[in-house]
Design a protein around this motif. Structure first.
Motif, PDB file in Angstrom:
ATOM      1  N   ASN A  37      28.287 -35.430 -17.911  1.00  0.00           N
ATOM      2  CA  ASN A  37      27.508 -35.398 -16.393  1.00  0.00           C
ATOM      3  C   ASN A  37      29.197 -34.456 -15.913  1.00  0.00           C
ATOM      4  O   ASN A  37      28.259 -34.322 -14.164  1.00  0.00           O
ATOM      5  N   ALA A  38      29.486 -34.271 -16.028  1.00  0.00           N
ATOM      6  CA  ALA A  38      30.477 -33.576 -15.244  1.00  0.00           C
ATOM      7  C   ALA A  38      29.942 -31.705 -15.730  1.00  0.00           C
ATOM      8  O   ALA A  38      30.624 -30.885 -14.802  1.00  0.00           O
ATOM      9  N   GLY A  39      28.834 -32.163 -16.393  1.00  0.00           N
ATOM     10  CA  GLY A  39      28.792 -30.347 -16.817  1.00  0.00           C
ATOM     11  C   GLY A  39      29.730 -29.587 -17.659  1.00  0.00           C
ATOM     12  O   GLY A  39      29.170 -27.894 -18.167  1.00  0.00           O
ATOM     13  N   VAL A  73      20.874 -31.362 -10.710  1.00  0.00           N
ATOM     14  CA  VAL A  73      21.815 -31.566 -11.788  1.00  0.00           C
ATOM     15  C   VAL A  73      22.282 -29.910 -10.870  1.00  0.00           C
ATOM     16  O   VAL A  73      21.800 -28.836 -11.475  1.00  0.00           O
ATOM     17  N   MET A  74      23.580 -29.816 -10.683  1.00  0.00           N
ATOM     18  CA  MET A  74      24.065 -28.875  -9.823  1.00  0.00           C
ATOM     19  C   MET A  74      24.925 -28.106 -10.963  1.00  0.00           C
ATOM     20  O   MET A  74      25.105 -28.309 -11.880  1.00  0.00           O
ATOM     21  N   PRO A  75      24.092 -26.178 -11.007  1.00  0.00           N
ATOM     22  CA  PRO A  75      25.087 -25.499 -12.003  1.00  0.00           C
ATOM     23  C   PRO A  75      26.073 -25.463 -11.624  1.00  0.00           C
ATOM     24  O   PRO A  75      27.106 -25.951 -10.539  1.00  0.00           O
ATOM     25  N   LYS A  98      27.624 -36.526  -8.331  1.00  0.00           N
ATOM     26  CA  LYS A  98      28.113 -37.213  -6.804  1.00  0.00           C
ATOM     27  C   LYS A  98      26.460 -36.388  -7.112  1.00  0.00           C
ATOM     28  O   LYS A  98      25.910 -36.968  -6.351  1.00  0.00           O
ATOM     29  N   ILE A  99      26.190 -35.044  -6.681  1.00  0.00           N
ATOM     30  CA  ILE A  99      25.167 -34.422  -6.773  1.00  0.00           C
ATOM     31  C   ILE A  99      23.694 -35.434  -7.086  1.00  0.00           C
ATOM     32  O   ILE A  99      22.745 -35.315  -7.021  1.00  0.00           O
ATOM     33  N   LEU A 108      31.465 -27.404   0.132  1.00  0.00           N
ATOM     34  CA  LEU A 108      30.620 -26.922  -0.947  1.00  0.00           C
ATOM     35  C   LEU A 108      29.585 -28.066  -0.681  1.00  0.00           C
ATOM     36  O   LEU A 108      28.385 -28.327  -1.271  1.00  0.00           O
ATOM     37  N   ALA A 109      29.546 -29.568  -1.063  1.00  0.00           N
ATOM     38  CA  ALA A 109      28.736 -30.362  -1.340  1.00  0.00           C
ATOM     39  C   ALA A 109      27.551 -30.602   0.139  1.00  0.00           C
ATOM     40  O   ALA A 109      26.470 -30.742  -0.219  1.00  0.00           O
TER      41      ALA A 109
END
Length: 683
Positions: free
Chosen positions: A154-156, A384-386, A376-377, A473-474
């Motif tokens: 989830n944290a990428g 899924v934010m890169p 969150k995004i 950034l968000a």
């Protein structure tokens, strides 16, 4: 037959051979061959157990242990048959019965029972206990490991294939230790069986010699009992080796080196202990009545070994070669280096040199906040934010940062070190530099961090630098979410839907829409601030709409219609949706002015009238926001797309909804303005 097919038949053939050994008599030559093979197999298993880096590299060990134990028992049966029938069990057993123990039955029995005690009471019991505790601890830790993998995903930090691989490793580890807990019982049972079989063979052989063959007790002992002891010794040596291998496997901690390398490196880390031990042995050699030579040899050997073992962190020639090779590959003009530098990152955060403390492991938590933002995004927008590439940029002015998407600057900000942003009206008494909150444009002041409490006492809202940057950034990510959704991301999202709703995906793509056309629809939804979490609902809405063609505006409206209740609920505040509507006369004129063009639906109205219309909408929106509302503009479905294109540039925060999207939810609709400017719109 190729090697793969041969390996598939090798184990079943071996099991069949073991069964044959139990029931069919065999020549002594074959028995000698199988006994040597048994010893070699046990020795090979021990060596492999010492070479593996972690137990899972030898995950087949529990099954091998069972087969090796069965093989050894089959050889016991075959040897017993030959001893009792012919008084001869081959050269290997004869050598162990006569040469190894000097032809003495008492010596043979003593050695045999010592081996049994070592195997059963020491190694097997200890290995069994370790395997039991390891299985229990592994199963208890399994949920925590699974949660850690999910958190990294989830944290990428890892992707889905890596997550599946780690989950499989966790499951395999639990299965392995569970199997080892049971396999250790094989070794214990084998030790008990060896004692019972040897006692039975002693009694049986002695009885055959005395009763059937008419031998004297001495001849019966020499002919049968010594062969029985030899058979027991031959079987116990491989059994002892397998017990040692079991202990090595279950006590082996996972690492990056094999056992030999670990022993050498860890002894090298304790060179002083080896030297002290060597000096102590040399001191014992000088004591009266002590044999000097053994102590001198061992003590001198320890001192010599302490000078030869590698120091901790010392690099081997192989490591030096690998380092040199990697340095050569990392040369500034190397092809791989240039290609890596040419790559454009989807999302990049460049920091001035004096802002690097934000990502410093010693005290900065910016990277942790960015990882939390990715989750969150994903939950908010369904994208899924890169991963955000964070780096320092010498070209940036001090205290500034830049957010880039696909290599292009999209936002800039300011965050002086040692300060916090105070947002409020009465900040003139506080020293600092004037600033602006980057998302909402609120006026503020960057004040020294130690004045935080004074600013809060004045009624100001105080925000630290990392929070300002992450919030910025968000907002940039939400605004440009469509640009961050690549074709590969669409494929991954489609594969996720396919796992749970395969028919929905098969009906839509590739028969009706390609992934590229689906990507365009999702881009438009994200650009208009619509989350795409409900991909199943979107795909189900696109299927019937796509049968009439791939017109983008129509497909987007179909998807929005399916998501209508969710869109309205997201824009409602405390269950109330504040709506700005169009006067019926104005709306009718606008509907009649809609024209279909190559760029989509447009409003064919003169420029002056359009500017007046947009100005009226902007005034109503600003007035509603000043009164604490979060307004949306509602209109007819046919009018929504061209009106959104017209309004978005002037009032980017104002959402435009069709009447069909307002219904179906639990929110209450409240009108906060009507567009009725009195202008005469020319159709």
């Amino acid at each position: 037959m190729n090697s793969r097919r041969l390996s598939q038949f090798a184990v079943p053939a071996g099991v069949i051979m073991i069964i044959v050994l139990m029931v069919v008599p065999m020549p002594t030559f074959l028995l000698d061959l199988f006994i040597v093979l048994n010893i070699a197999l046990a020795l090979l298993i021990v060596l492999i157990s010492m070479q593996v880096r972690k137990p899972l590299e030898f995950s087949v060990f529990p099954s091998i242990l069972l087969l090796a134990t069965l093989f050894r028992l089959a050889l016991n049966i075959s040897a017993t048959r030959l001893v009792l029938l012919d008084g001869d069990a081959g050269a290997v057993i004869g050598a162990f019965g006569h040469a190894v123990v000097g032809g003495s039955l008492v010596v043979g029995l003593v050695v045999f029972f010592i081996l049994i005690v070592i195997q059963f009471a020491v190694i097997t019991n200890g290995a069994g206990r370790v395997a039991e505790v390891g299985a229990r601890f592994t199963l208890d830790a399994m949920p925590g490991k699974q949660m850690a993998i999910d958190a990294d995903l989830n944290a990428g930090l890892i992707d889905e294939p890596e997550a599946r691989k780690r989950r499989a490793e966790v499951t395999a580890e639990a299965d392995f230790y569970g199997a080892m807990d049971g396999a250790s019982k094989f070794v214990k049972g084998d030790a008990i069986a060896a004692v019972v079989i040897t006692l039975i063979n002693l009694i049986g052989g002695f009885s055959v010699g005395l009763i059937q063959k008419g031998m004297s007790p001495t001849d019966a002992i020499n002919s049968y009992s010594l062969l029985t002891v030899g058979d027991g010794l031959v079987s116990q040596i491989p059994a002892l080796l397998l017990s040692v291998a079991t202990g090595l496997i279950v006590t082996r901690a996972a690492g990056d080196q094999n056992m030999g390398s670990l022993v050498t490196s860890q002894f090298g880390a304790n060179r002083m202990a080896m030297r002290i031990g060597g000096v102590a042995l040399l001191g014992l050699a000088l004591m009266p009545n002590m044999p000097m030579l053994p102590f001198l040899l061992v003590g001198g050997g320890l001192l010599f070994a302490s000078s030869r073992v590698p120091k901790p962190g010392a690099e081997t020639p192989e490591t030096d070669a690998e380092t040199a090779e990697s340095t050569e590959l990392a040369a500034p003009d190397a092809t791989e280096t240039l290609i890596a530098e040419m790559r454009v990152d989807p999302l990049e955060l460049a920091l001035a040199t004096d802002l690097v403390d934000l990502v410093d492991a010693a005290g900065g938590d910016l990277l942790d906040r960015v990882r939390a933002l990715r989750r969150k995004i994903a939950l908010e927008l369904g994208v899924v934010m890169p991963p955000v590439r964070t780096r320092d940029d010498l070209d940036l002015p001090l205290s500034s940062y830049v957010i880039r998407i696909n290599g292009a600057d999209v936002a800039r900000g300011f965050a002086p070190p040692g300060t916090v942003l105070a947002i409020g009206d009465d900040l003139a008494a506080l020293p600092g530099r004037e600033g602006t909150e980057p998302v909402f444009g609120l006026a503020g002041k960057w004040i020294p961090a130690e004045l935080r409490h004074q600013a809060e006492a004045l009624g100001a809202t105080v925000v630290d630098r990392a929070s300002v940057l992450v919030t910025h950034l968000a907002e940039v990510t939400r605004t440009h979410a469509g640009r961050l959704l690549g074709r590969e991301n669409v494929r991954q999202l489609t594969d996720v839907v396919r796992r749970t709703h395969p028919i929905v995906v098969e009906e839509l793509t590739p028969a009706l829409l390609s992934l590229g056309e689906i990507q365009r629809v999702l881009h438009r939804l994200l650009d208009e601030g619509v989350p795409i979490r409900d991909l199943v609902g979107i795909y189900e809405a696109l299927s019937p709409a796509a049968k009439s063609g791939a017109d983008l505006d129509r497909l987007v409206e179909a998807a929005r219609s399916a998501l209508g209740p969710a869109i309205a609920a997201r824009l409602a505040v405390d269950g109330v949706l504040s709506v700005i509507t169009l006067d019926p006369r104005v709306e009718q004129i606008l509907l009649e002015s809609v024209r279909v063009t190559d760029q989509g639906d447009r409003l064919a109205i003169d420029t002056q009238s359009l500017e007046a219309l947009v100005g009226d909408i902007a005034d109503l929106s600003s007035r509603a926001e000043s009164q604490g509302y979060a307004p949306v503009l509602a209109c007819a479905p046919r009018l929504r797309t061209p009106l959104y294109r017209l309004v978005h540039a002037a009032v980017p925060r104002l959402a435009v909804l069709s009447y069909s999207e307002l219904s179906g939810g639990t929110h209450r609709i409240e009108t906060v303005g009507v567009v009725n400017s009195g202008y005469t719109l020319a159709a």
